[in-house]
Design an enzyme around this catalytic site. Structure first.
Site, PDB file in Angstrom:
ATOM      1  N   GLY A 148       0.814  -1.216   0.000  1.00  0.00           N
ATOM      2  CA  GLY A 148       0.000   0.000   0.000  1.00  0.00           C
ATOM      3  C   GLY A 148       0.848   1.267   0.000  1.00  0.00           C
ATOM      4  O   GLY A 148       2.077   1.227   0.113  1.00  0.00           O
ATOM      5  N   HIS A 149       0.176   2.403  -0.068  1.00  0.00           N
ATOM      6  CA  HIS A 149       0.857   3.698  -0.131  1.00  0.00           C
ATOM      7  C   HIS A 149       1.639   3.951   1.157  1.00  0.00           C
ATOM      8  O   HIS A 149       1.194   3.591   2.240  1.00  0.00           O
ATOM      9  CB  HIS A 149      -0.146   4.820  -0.381  1.00  0.00           C
ATOM     10  N   ASN A 150       2.796   4.535   1.008  1.00  0.00           N
ATOM     11  CA  ASN A 150       3.663   4.952   2.125  1.00  0.00           C
ATOM     12  C   ASN A 150       4.340   3.793   2.848  1.00  0.00           C
ATOM     13  O   ASN A 150       5.058   4.015   3.838  1.00  0.00           O
ATOM     14  CB  ASN A 150       2.893   5.768   3.186  1.00  0.00           C
ATOM     15  N   SER A 171       1.124   2.644   4.938  1.00  0.00           N
ATOM     16  CA  SER A 171       1.952   3.292   5.963  1.00  0.00           C
ATOM     17  C   SER A 171       2.591   2.333   6.956  1.00  0.00           C
ATOM     18  O   SER A 171       3.177   2.792   7.945  1.00  0.00           O
ATOM     19  CB  SER A 171       1.163   4.370   6.723  1.00  0.00           C
TER      20      SER A 171
END
Lengths: 368, 368, 368
Positions: A263-265, A283
């Site tokens: 996922g993002h981050n 994250s």
């Protein structure tokens, strides 16, 4: 495309001991049953690390044997002795891997933005699309139908298989391997509601809900890119989303299997192995040398310490300290999980025993 | 491609309060550590919603702060105050998202069937293939290597990333976002055996099997298409199969993450969130505003009510009433699951306690 | 592309009984609510196997009914009676499936190596790339953007949807169906460390770790290809890795759903069903007629016997004997799992009962 090397040179390349006719040519590696007597053109070398496998070898052929085995017993013409078989496998298979065909030079059908910089010796396949300001390092090989978005930077010696997708703003180190269909730099899955959403509510209340109301999702866009270190390999149809305002990051030496989702981050450390279908939510931070077996899941915004190893399908909902070996849904220490599973199988029996015991005690009480 | 806006205008666009020099130009958003003193060309604005983040800001830079923080403490030239930070993030990131480069007009290499209708202002990338009778709405942007099959209809303002696949007979509303590698309208996974199959047998007998016999699978073809509402977003390498005789359906406002699988005939309501690796088997119906966290699974032919929220890796085998918050494998209410997990961890100890208790009671009985 | 057939001929093709006007033309199949009175051009036939569905039929339309239902009750002009409804669905949907449009002949934009051999009647779509020494059998239909690597062999009557990926050294039998984005022949996920890795250590010690040390992963290359039997179907974005020195193998008649992952050296038998998100780790062997429901996982190097059926999300860590029906994480017999789940839901209550019992017994002991 067939390659050949003498069995003696092969043994030296593998740092292993050779026996028999060192001048025989080896043209590939296979299973014992696929061997033929080695002739003037040489032949296949078979992996036969135990007697039960070696018995399928054809007399006059070549094999890689474990130390202590007798080549004469199988009528071999030549043999290589493997000190640590899987390490030798790495060298042997590298020797004979011809990989995908990507002709040298830039295929006439490729569309490359004039502002992109492609190393002179790169091989670019048919129908490749390379965007503005992209930089492709020396020795890169890029298969058919690959697309690379604006400003992305690919280091030296990359191998990008047909149909892989690199969006804009992706930075990769040297020796990147990208299997077909991998998508690097898709938008993060990040949405917000104008007022507190049901998800935020249950995180605050640990599951309780007061008033459920209609709500629409507004998109948080992904301005960050993806940063990949050196020697990263990413499997077929795996997906790595771009970060929100900083890059999603994968450290050097980390290998990512097919259909994995980051996922993002997300930040993944160095020298990790993330096996098929692993999913890591937004994250979360994964340490160095972490191994997540197939179908593991990691919740968002948590931290997995260095050297953690998680068995197959382990579902991780909270932080894991460094060095821990975990298993289960939800994840607990592996030995605890083993005990839980043993107890679970006895659970129906427990229920009976407990009921019987209650009855006995009731009777005792009545007597008393 | 760099965009710029004054910090005052940005604050007004975000419906937030501005502090300091409102005329400074903002060119993007980043982390505090990435800031530089804002000069004549302006600079990056950083997100720094707490003091611990804000301490990394460079003097002379710009930041978005939480209400109550003091811009002077960090030597800022300008600041924006965020009333609800994640909502502000949505506006801020939308402002600076340049997205993929897809040049205006139809790229010369694209192959578009003469019977297709493409809006005049649509941007169609290299090597795109658009089939017969396809209709593409105004403002659509379609990246490289996308294919769209016969008769599919895409609404206005679509953004289709490189290499996404839309089969024939797919209908999408306005503002569709399709990430790379998503496949909309693959054939359903639906097979039948001439006589009762093993699966049908165990569903009838709840697990018992009488005579196991060889059987081949015959395909049930998928004549239905896929219908997507407005404002639907579908993640990288997600797959949505076509229906058998009616369409598989996704309601308006629903967001689908990477590697999600929706089987044939599935109906998903409006404003749902389906996170990474979620799988929904054939013919199941999902209500409105349902949230399924990563790796959730839903069996075939069941119904999930409105406003259900399922935690990570929840496996759902039977219908779930509206509004329920569920967790676990198999799914139960979240608070029940929490108790079960607590008890499971104590299970090995229970076993010991039970054994000891049995022993004690036996002794009591003997004494009695 | 609309097809039509008389309702009488359709009934005969389906080996079913026809009622009413046998000369009416059928142009497709749909739900009862979508019917219209059949006119001179014919009309849609609806599936209405129970009275509750049939009530939505429009008078003057056509339907497929279950034996014993009365066409007159719904004012039908014609009806077909289904002896085994799902079997009839197979025939009916095959009749009206127009599939993707792939124009006959080789599209001018396709790039085919001169050494490849493509059957004269094959249909090859735009931007297809076919490598050296590839062989494509009679009647094959290959959609846009497909790539096929060096030396791969595709049998007769293949249907390969847009954007599917076949690497080098893949052999497929007849009637292969490959959905979009499937990747056949990616490199195996196989790595080795110069010294014993953490994974090898915990397998040896069952979870204990002595000295954790930094280690890099060296790649074992994949020299084996992939062998697919006849009548194999592989879903959208599924991935099948090539073998290390022998081929990864899928038997005839096996159907593989979207997003399934088969690791290197896996052997899958004949007539299996592997549903969405199933993952099978390296070198495991699956028997014939095995059914793995959605999200099942199989560890590496284990064996699943013939005719095993695993329910949704079953996680299989050790060998499973032939014919067993299993469920759960970890997998146990389905009936055992049902008992475990029942007991688990009562577990919090057990804990209370046990505590109370202990208290009672303590009191009894004190009294005694």
């Amino acid at each position: 495309m067939t390659k050949s090397v003498t069995v003696g040179d092969l043994a030296r390349a593998l740092d292993a001991r050779c026996w028999g006719d060192e001048t025989l040519k080896v043209t590939g590696a296979a299973e014992p049953a696929a061997t033929e007597p080695a002739g003037a053109e040489g032949g296949i070398i078979a992996l036969a690390m135990a007697d039960k496998y070696a018995r399928a070898l054809k007399p006059g052929s070549m094999a890689i044997l474990a130390e202590g085995m007798q080549p004469e017993n199988y009528g071999l013409k030549a043999a290589i002795f493997a000190p640590r078989p899987r390490v030798l496998m790495a060298g042997l298979t590298r020797e004979f891997d011809t990989g995908p065909d990507i002709a040298p030079g830039i295929h006439g059908s490729a569309i490359i933005d004039p502002s992109a910089s492609v190393a002179g010796d790169a091989a670019i396949g048919p129908f490749v699309v390379i965007g503005a300001d992209v930089r492709i390092g020396a020795g890169a090989r890029i298969g058919a139908h690959v697309s690379i978005g604006r400003g992305s930077v690919i280091g030296e010696q990359a191998l990008i298989h047909p149909g892989a997708r690199i969006a804009h703003g992706v930075r990769a180190g040297d020796r990147l391997i990208l299997q077909s269909g991998a998508v690097i730099g898709g938008d993060g899955f990040s949405f917000v509601t104008p007022e507190e959403s049901g998800i935020e509510e249950i995180r605050r209340t640990l599951g309780a809900r007061e008033g459920i109301k209609a709500q629409h999702w507004t998109r948080i866009h992904s301005l960050g890119g993806v940063d990949l270190g050196d020697d990263v390999e990413i499997g077929a149809n795996a997906t790595i989303d771009r970060g929100t305002i900083r890059a999603t990051t994968v450290g050097s030496g980390t290998k990512i299997d097919n259909l994995v989702q980051l996922g993002h981050n997300v930040v993944v450390g160095q020298d990790c192995l993330l096996c098929g279908h692993v999913g890591i939510a937004g994250s979360s931070r994964i340490g160095n040398r972490v191994v997540l077996a197939g179908q593991c899941g990691v919740s968002d915004n948590i931290e997995i310490g260095d050297d953690v190893i998680a068995g197959g399908a382990t579902k991780i909902f909270s932080r894991v300290p460094a060095g821990r070996v975990i298993l289960g849904h939800p994840a607990v220490k592996m030995d605890t999980q083993m005990e839980i599973q043993k107890a679970m199988r006895r659970l129906p029996r427990f229920a009976q025993q407990l009921a019987k015991l209650q009855e006995t005690v009731t009777r005792l009480l009545e007597k008393g």
